[in-house]
Motif scaffolding. Structure first.
Motif, PDB file in Angstrom:
ATOM      1  N   LEU A 169       0.839  -1.200   0.000  1.00  0.00           N
ATOM      2  CA  LEU A 169       0.000   0.000   0.000  1.00  0.00           C
ATOM      3  C   LEU A 169       0.869   1.243   0.000  1.00  0.00           C
ATOM      4  N   ASN A 170       0.530   2.181  -0.874  1.00  0.00           N
ATOM      5  CA  ASN A 170       1.249   3.455  -0.970  1.00  0.00           C
ATOM      6  C   ASN A 170       0.284   4.581  -0.649  1.00  0.00           C
ATOM      7  N   LEU A 171       0.749   5.552   0.133  1.00  0.00           N
ATOM      8  CA  LEU A 171      -0.095   6.661   0.568  1.00  0.00           C
ATOM      9  C   LEU A 171       0.321   7.961  -0.110  1.00  0.00           C
ATOM     10  N   ARG A 172      -0.685   8.667  -0.639  1.00  0.00           N
ATOM     11  CA  ARG A 172      -0.458  10.003  -1.198  1.00  0.00           C
ATOM     12  C   ARG A 172      -1.341  10.991  -0.439  1.00  0.00           C
ATOM     13  N   HIS A 173      -0.767  12.126  -0.123  1.00  0.00           N
ATOM     14  CA  HIS A 173      -1.401  13.180   0.686  1.00  0.00           C
ATOM     15  C   HIS A 173      -1.405  14.455  -0.144  1.00  0.00           C
ATOM     16  N   THR A 174      -2.577  15.053  -0.342  1.00  0.00           N
ATOM     17  CA  THR A 174      -2.699  16.268  -1.149  1.00  0.00           C
ATOM     18  C   THR A 174      -3.414  17.343  -0.341  1.00  0.00           C
ATOM     19  N   ILE A 175      -2.863  18.542  -0.339  1.00  0.00           N
ATOM     20  CA  ILE A 175      -3.460  19.673   0.378  1.00  0.00           C
ATOM     21  C   ILE A 175      -4.432  20.380  -0.562  1.00  0.00           C
ATOM     22  N   THR A 176      -5.677  20.531  -0.114  1.00  0.00           N
ATOM     23  CA  THR A 176      -6.706  21.138  -0.960  1.00  0.00           C
ATOM     24  C   THR A 176      -7.162  22.515  -0.486  1.00  0.00           C
ATOM     25  N   GLU A 177      -6.858  22.853   0.756  1.00  0.00           N
ATOM     26  CA  GLU A 177      -7.306  24.141   1.300  1.00  0.00           C
ATOM     27  C   GLU A 177      -6.518  24.427   2.567  1.00  0.00           C
ATOM     28  N   LYS A 178      -6.355  25.714   2.878  1.00  0.00           N
ATOM     29  CA  LYS A 178      -5.786  26.089   4.172  1.00  0.00           C
ATOM     30  C   LYS A 178      -6.286  27.462   4.561  1.00  0.00           C
ATOM     31  N   ARG A 179      -6.392  27.663   5.870  1.00  0.00           N
ATOM     32  CA  ARG A 179      -6.834  28.957   6.390  1.00  0.00           C
ATOM     33  C   ARG A 179      -6.460  29.058   7.856  1.00  0.00           C
ATOM     34  N   PRO A 180      -6.245  30.273   8.321  1.00  0.00           N
ATOM     35  CA  PRO A 180      -5.982  30.452   9.754  1.00  0.00           C
ATOM     36  C   PRO A 180      -7.261  30.167  10.542  1.00  0.00           C
ATOM     37  N   MET A 181      -7.117  29.691  11.760  1.00  0.00           N
ATOM     38  CA  MET A 181      -8.288  29.512  12.620  1.00  0.00           C
ATOM     39  C   MET A 181      -8.691  30.881  13.153  1.00  0.00           C
ATOM     40  N   SER A 182      -9.974  31.153  13.158  1.00  0.00           N
ATOM     41  CA  SER A 182     -10.441  32.475  13.569  1.00  0.00           C
ATOM     42  C   SER A 182     -10.249  32.724  15.062  1.00  0.00           C
ATOM     43  N   LYS A 183     -10.405  31.705  15.884  1.00  0.00           N
ATOM     44  CA  LYS A 183     -10.303  31.909  17.332  1.00  0.00           C
ATOM     45  C   LYS A 183      -8.940  31.569  17.894  1.00  0.00           C
ATOM     46  N   ARG A 184      -8.062  31.027  17.073  1.00  0.00           N
ATOM     47  CA  ARG A 184      -6.704  30.681  17.509  1.00  0.00           C
ATOM     48  C   ARG A 184      -5.725  31.168  16.445  1.00  0.00           C
ATOM     49  N   PRO A 185      -5.299  32.425  16.494  1.00  0.00           N
ATOM     50  CA  PRO A 185      -4.434  32.962  15.438  1.00  0.00           C
ATOM     51  C   PRO A 185      -3.077  32.269  15.324  1.00  0.00           C
ATOM     52  N   ASP A 186      -2.699  31.490  16.331  1.00  0.00           N
ATOM     53  CA  ASP A 186      -1.423  30.772  16.276  1.00  0.00           C
ATOM     54  C   ASP A 186      -1.565  29.400  15.611  1.00  0.00           C
ATOM     55  N   VAL A 187      -2.785  29.071  15.150  1.00  0.00           N
ATOM     56  CA  VAL A 187      -3.069  27.765  14.547  1.00  0.00           C
ATOM     57  C   VAL A 187      -3.726  27.959  13.186  1.00  0.00           C
ATOM     58  N   GLY A 188      -3.320  27.134  12.225  1.00  0.00           N
ATOM     59  CA  GLY A 188      -3.947  27.134  10.912  1.00  0.00           C
ATOM     60  C   GLY A 188      -4.538  25.773  10.614  1.00  0.00           C
ATOM     61  N   LEU A 189      -5.633  25.783   9.862  1.00  0.00           N
ATOM     62  CA  LEU A 189      -6.268  24.544   9.416  1.00  0.00           C
ATOM     63  C   LEU A 189      -5.792  24.208   8.012  1.00  0.00           C
ATOM     64  N   VAL A 190      -5.620  22.915   7.749  1.00  0.00           N
ATOM     65  CA  VAL A 190      -5.220  22.432   6.429  1.00  0.00           C
ATOM     66  C   VAL A 190      -6.156  21.285   6.072  1.00  0.00           C
ATOM     67  N   ARG A 191      -6.865  21.439   4.951  1.00  0.00           N
ATOM     68  CA  ARG A 191      -7.745  20.370   4.474  1.00  0.00           C
ATOM     69  C   ARG A 191      -6.941  19.501   3.518  1.00  0.00           C
ATOM     70  N   THR A 192      -7.037  18.179   3.707  1.00  0.00           N
ATOM     71  CA  THR A 192      -6.243  17.266   2.900  1.00  0.00           C
ATOM     72  C   THR A 192      -7.070  16.104   2.385  1.00  0.00           C
ATOM     73  N   VAL A 193      -6.551  15.507   1.323  1.00  0.00           N
ATOM     74  CA  VAL A 193      -7.075  14.255   0.790  1.00  0.00           C
ATOM     75  C   VAL A 193      -5.978  13.219   0.953  1.00  0.00           C
ATOM     76  N   TRP A 194      -6.319  12.095   1.548  1.00  0.00           N
ATOM     77  CA  TRP A 194      -5.403  10.960   1.690  1.00  0.00           C
ATOM     78  C   TRP A 194      -5.899   9.884   0.735  1.00  0.00           C
ATOM     79  N   GLU A 195      -5.011   9.407  -0.128  1.00  0.00           N
ATOM     80  CA  GLU A 195      -5.361   8.325  -1.042  1.00  0.00           C
ATOM     81  C   GLU A 195      -4.337   7.211  -0.894  1.00  0.00           C
ATOM     82  N   MET A 196      -4.842   6.001  -0.665  1.00  0.00           N
ATOM     83  CA  MET A 196      -3.958   4.851  -0.534  1.00  0.00           C
ATOM     84  C   MET A 196      -4.250   3.899  -1.694  1.00  0.00           C
TER      85      MET A 196
END
Length: 175
Positions: free
Chosen positions: A110-137
């Motif tokens: 099994l091989n895993l591929r990880h792709t980033i589809t979106e990112k944005r800072p968290m509104s209530k935690r400026p020191d943290v950002g969210l990253v939306r990903t797709v994992w395909e195996m």
């Protein structure tokens, strides 16, 4: 509690700012054995087609196969070993989509591929950002066995100080 910063975390290679939308990375491979499939299923998903080769032959799978949860755990292992351990990861708020698309059999590679589809800072935690990903195996035949989509939280290297409500209202609008 001391804040994590680039200066006090030299082992961190990937911060939120380093994760680019559209980027994709291959995160290695793993091959489950019969013994590993049975051991995982014995503890977490004791269905006959995950435990008994004879019962599995009579199932829709036709052979002993890994639990979907085991497949997720193997993907997580590859993700941690080959990416998250070098990142400012703070965990995940959850998944939006999970699909087991093909069975995983003993000896599959099994091989895993990880792709980033979106990112944005968290509104209530400026020191943290969210990253939306797709994992395909994928298995050794190039068939997709797992598809997951969800968010990860990553510490930010550069944090803008929060502005007061009055400053946001008074800020000039426009380009």
């Amino acid at each position: 509690m001391t804040a994590t910063t680039p200066e006090n975390s030299p082992h961190i290679r990937y911060w939120w700012e380093d994760l680019e939308v559209g980027s994709s990375r291959d995160l290695g491979s793993i091959s489950p054995t019969t013994e590993e499939i049975v051991a995982f299923a014995s503890q977490f998903d004791p269905q006959p087609f995950h435990l008994d080769p004879e019962a599995a032959k009579a199932s829709v799978f036709g052979n002993l196969c890994a639990s979907g949860w085991h497949t997720c755990a193997m993907a997580m292992r590859l993700m941690v070993t080959n990416f998250l351990c070098e990142s400012s990861s703070l965990g995940s708020p959850g998944l939006e989509s999970l699909k087991w698309q093909k069975p995983v059999f003993p000896g599959d590679t099994l091989n895993l591929r990880h792709t980033i589809t979106e990112k944005r800072p968290m509104s209530k935690r400026p020191d943290v950002g969210l990253v939306r990903t797709v994992w395909e195996m994928f298995n050794q035949h190039g068939e997709k066995v797992l598809h997951m989509e969800g968010y990860g939280m990553f510490r930010r290297r550069e944090v803008e100080p929060p502005r007061s409500a009055a400053a946001r209202v008074a800020a000039p609008q426009g380009g």
